[in-house]
Motif scaffolding. Structure first.
Motif, mmCIF file in Angstrom:
data_model
loop_
_atom_site.group_PDB
_atom_site.id
_atom_site.type_symbol
_atom_site.label_atom_id
_atom_site.label_comp_id
_atom_site.label_asym_id
_atom_site.label_seq_id
_atom_site.Cartn_x
_atom_site.Cartn_y
_atom_site.Cartn_z
ATOM 1 N N GLU A 1 0.828 -1.213 -0.008
ATOM 2 C CA GLU A 1 0.032 0.005 -0.090
ATOM 3 C C GLU A 1 0.897 1.244 0.054
ATOM 4 O O GLU A 1 0.619 2.061 -0.631
ATOM 5 C CB GLU A 1 -0.955 0.083 1.174
ATOM 6 N N LYS A 2 2.026 1.116 0.797
ATOM 7 C CA LYS A 2 2.772 2.444 0.850
ATOM 8 C C LYS A 2 3.566 2.645 -0.392
ATOM 9 O O LYS A 2 3.836 3.889 -0.768
ATOM 10 C CB LYS A 2 3.962 2.346 1.785
ATOM 11 N N GLN A 3 3.779 1.452 -1.306
ATOM 12 C CA GLN A 3 4.348 1.502 -2.584
ATOM 13 C C GLN A 3 3.341 1.901 -3.740
ATOM 14 O O GLN A 3 3.718 1.955 -4.697
ATOM 15 C CB GLN A 3 4.996 0.439 -2.846
ATOM 16 N N ARG A 4 1.945 2.020 -3.341
ATOM 17 C CA ARG A 4 0.871 2.110 -4.264
ATOM 18 C C ARG A 4 0.939 1.328 -5.407
ATOM 19 O O ARG A 4 0.663 1.601 -6.491
ATOM 20 C CB ARG A 4 1.081 3.777 -4.688
ATOM 21 N N ALA A 5 1.258 0.075 -4.978
ATOM 22 C CA ALA A 5 1.098 -1.198 -5.941
ATOM 23 C C ALA A 5 -0.123 -1.555 -6.204
ATOM 24 O O ALA A 5 -1.049 -1.185 -5.450
ATOM 25 C CB ALA A 5 1.947 -2.507 -5.182
ATOM 26 N N ASP A 6 -0.486 -1.790 -7.432
ATOM 27 C CA ASP A 6 -1.775 -2.185 -8.019
ATOM 28 C C ASP A 6 -2.094 -3.478 -7.780
ATOM 29 O O ASP A 6 -1.803 -4.604 -8.499
ATOM 30 C CB ASP A 6 -1.759 -1.756 -9.199
ATOM 31 N N ILE A 7 -2.589 -3.837 -6.312
ATOM 32 C CA ILE A 7 -2.997 -4.992 -6.009
ATOM 33 C C ILE A 7 -4.310 -5.449 -5.817
ATOM 34 O O ILE A 7 -5.260 -4.625 -5.214
ATOM 35 C CB ILE A 7 -2.183 -5.256 -4.428
ATOM 36 N N GLU A 8 -4.635 -6.699 -6.352
ATOM 37 C CA GLU A 8 -6.080 -7.131 -6.307
ATOM 38 C C GLU A 8 -6.502 -7.869 -5.028
ATOM 39 O O GLU A 8 -7.171 -7.851 -4.471
ATOM 40 C CB GLU A 8 -6.555 -7.939 -7.710
ATOM 41 N N ASP A 9 -5.571 -9.036 -4.924
ATOM 42 C CA ASP A 9 -5.598 -9.899 -4.009
ATOM 43 C C ASP A 9 -4.195 -10.433 -3.375
ATOM 44 O O ASP A 9 -3.385 -10.663 -4.173
ATOM 45 C CB ASP A 9 -6.645 -11.040 -4.546
ATOM 46 N N ILE A 10 -4.182 -11.064 -2.207
ATOM 47 C CA ILE A 10 -3.097 -11.556 -1.646
ATOM 48 C C ILE A 10 -3.593 -12.858 -1.029
ATOM 49 O O ILE A 10 -4.442 -12.865 -0.193
ATOM 50 C CB ILE A 10 -2.290 -10.939 -0.709
ATOM 51 N N GLN A 11 -3.016 -14.083 -1.543
ATOM 52 C CA GLN A 11 -3.588 -15.384 -0.753
ATOM 53 C C GLN A 11 -2.152 -16.067 -0.337
ATOM 54 O O GLN A 11 -1.197 -15.957 -0.891
ATOM 55 C CB GLN A 11 -4.414 -16.202 -1.959
ATOM 56 N N ILE A 12 -2.679 -16.604 0.895
ATOM 57 C CA ILE A 12 -1.454 -17.459 1.437
ATOM 58 C C ILE A 12 -1.875 -18.676 1.878
ATOM 59 O O ILE A 12 -2.936 -19.206 2.389
ATOM 60 C CB ILE A 12 -1.240 -16.687 2.886
ATOM 61 N N VAL A 13 -0.957 -19.828 1.395
ATOM 62 C CA VAL A 13 -1.094 -21.199 1.741
ATOM 63 C C VAL A 13 -0.041 -21.292 2.924
ATOM 64 O O VAL A 13 1.060 -21.253 2.437
ATOM 65 C CB VAL A 13 -1.217 -21.978 0.470
ATOM 66 N N ALA A 14 -0.437 -21.812 3.987
ATOM 67 C CA ALA A 14 0.403 -22.271 5.003
ATOM 68 C C ALA A 14 0.296 -23.657 5.233
ATOM 69 O O ALA A 14 -0.674 -24.425 5.385
ATOM 70 C CB ALA A 14 -0.027 -21.397 6.308
ATOM 71 N N ASP A 15 1.634 -24.353 5.066
ATOM 72 C CA ASP A 15 1.699 -25.655 5.102
ATOM 73 C C ASP A 15 2.644 -25.949 6.474
ATOM 74 O O ASP A 15 3.537 -25.067 6.744
ATOM 75 C CB ASP A 15 2.425 -26.527 4.103
ATOM 76 N N THR A 16 2.451 -27.019 7.210
ATOM 77 C CA THR A 16 3.321 -27.080 8.405
ATOM 78 C C THR A 16 3.899 -28.503 8.353
ATOM 79 O O THR A 16 3.448 -29.446 7.700
ATOM 80 C CB THR A 16 2.388 -27.128 9.694
ATOM 81 N N ILE A 17 5.051 -28.735 9.130
ATOM 82 C CA ILE A 17 5.643 -29.893 9.231
ATOM 83 C C ILE A 17 5.775 -29.877 10.844
ATOM 84 O O ILE A 17 6.166 -29.046 11.577
ATOM 85 C CB ILE A 17 7.179 -29.780 8.601
ATOM 86 N N ARG A 18 5.194 -31.018 11.474
ATOM 87 C CA ARG A 18 5.264 -31.518 12.954
ATOM 88 C C ARG A 18 5.681 -32.621 13.350
ATOM 89 O O ARG A 18 5.899 -33.468 12.472
ATOM 90 C CB ARG A 18 3.548 -31.244 13.390
ATOM 91 N N ASN A 19 6.374 -32.625 14.413
ATOM 92 C CA ASN A 19 7.335 -33.633 15.040
ATOM 93 C C ASN A 19 6.464 -34.445 15.884
ATOM 94 O O ASN A 19 6.201 -34.051 17.072
ATOM 95 C CB ASN A 19 8.426 -33.290 15.431
ATOM 96 N N PRO A 20 5.878 -35.754 15.545
ATOM 97 C CA PRO A 20 4.953 -36.371 16.431
ATOM 98 C C PRO A 20 5.697 -36.995 17.776
ATOM 99 O O PRO A 20 5.153 -37.151 18.753
ATOM 100 C CB PRO A 20 4.238 -37.507 15.698
ATOM 101 N N ALA A 21 7.130 -37.311 17.468
ATOM 102 C CA ALA A 21 7.910 -37.817 18.619
ATOM 103 C C ALA A 21 8.384 -36.644 19.563
ATOM 104 O O ALA A 21 8.911 -37.072 20.656
ATOM 105 C CB ALA A 21 9.466 -38.264 17.778
ATOM 106 N N ASP A 22 8.200 -35.348 19.207
ATOM 107 C CA ASP A 22 8.378 -34.286 20.323
ATOM 108 C C ASP A 22 7.154 -33.431 20.796
ATOM 109 O O ASP A 22 6.914 -32.198 20.138
ATOM 110 C CB ASP A 22 9.522 -33.510 19.667
ATOM 111 N N ALA A 23 6.211 -34.170 21.256
ATOM 112 C CA ALA A 23 4.731 -33.323 21.508
ATOM 113 C C ALA A 23 4.165 -32.732 20.287
ATOM 114 O O ALA A 23 3.395 -31.913 20.487
ATOM 115 C CB ALA A 23 5.037 -32.266 22.679
ATOM 116 N N ASN A 24 4.603 -33.434 18.975
ATOM 117 C CA ASN A 24 3.760 -32.806 18.091
ATOM 118 C C ASN A 24 4.256 -31.341 17.679
ATOM 119 O O ASN A 24 3.322 -30.491 17.188
ATOM 120 C CB ASN A 24 2.376 -33.339 17.980
#
Length: 130
Positions: free
Chosen positions: A52-75
């Motif tokens: 917004e500060k750069q006045r970029a012409d943006i229509e949308d921002i999507q974020i996909v978040a993936d996680t890696i969890r460790n079941p051997a260490d309290a997940n």
């Protein structure tokens, strides 16, 4: 913040309503979901402010978040991958990558966990027609 123990988790009342947290999705948000949402929300909000500060012409921002969890260490969460897709016009890929790095450096949630959770970020641009 004040939390109250309930039969299946904890509950608090916030400005936007009641928040229920439980290890069982039938009774509330799971703690790891809130952690990931906090990190994605913070990073995305900071990136949006930069654009917004750069006045970029943006229509949308999507974020996909993936996680890696460790079941051997309290997940525990070991890694969160944030994949940003920015839809807009006349966006410079090199500048967008730099903006993502700036957002990372200014996101309080990432800065709070970066020594214990690996945060991996990528950004894609979808150019919109005129």
């Amino acid at each position: 913040m004040e939390f109250h123990m309930k039969e299946c988790g904890i509950q608090t009342d916030l400005q936007f309503g009641e928040l229920c947290v439980s290890g069982n999705e039938e009774h509330g948000y799971r703690p790891f979901q809130l952690m990931v949402a906090s990190i994605a929300g913070c990073s995305g909000s900071v990136l949006r402010k930069i654009l917004e500060k750069q006045r970029a012409d943006i229509e949308d921002i999507q974020i996909v978040a993936d996680t890696i969890r460790n079941p051997a260490d309290a997940n525990r969460i070991e890694e969160i991958s944030l994949n940003f897709t920015v839809k807009g016009r006349d966006l410079d890929p090199a500048k967008m990558q730099k903006n993502l790095e700036t957002a990372r450096n200014n996101c309080s949630m990432i800065r709070s966990v970066e020594d214990s959770i690996r945060i991996v970020e990528s950004i894609e641009i979808e150019e919109m027609d005129g």
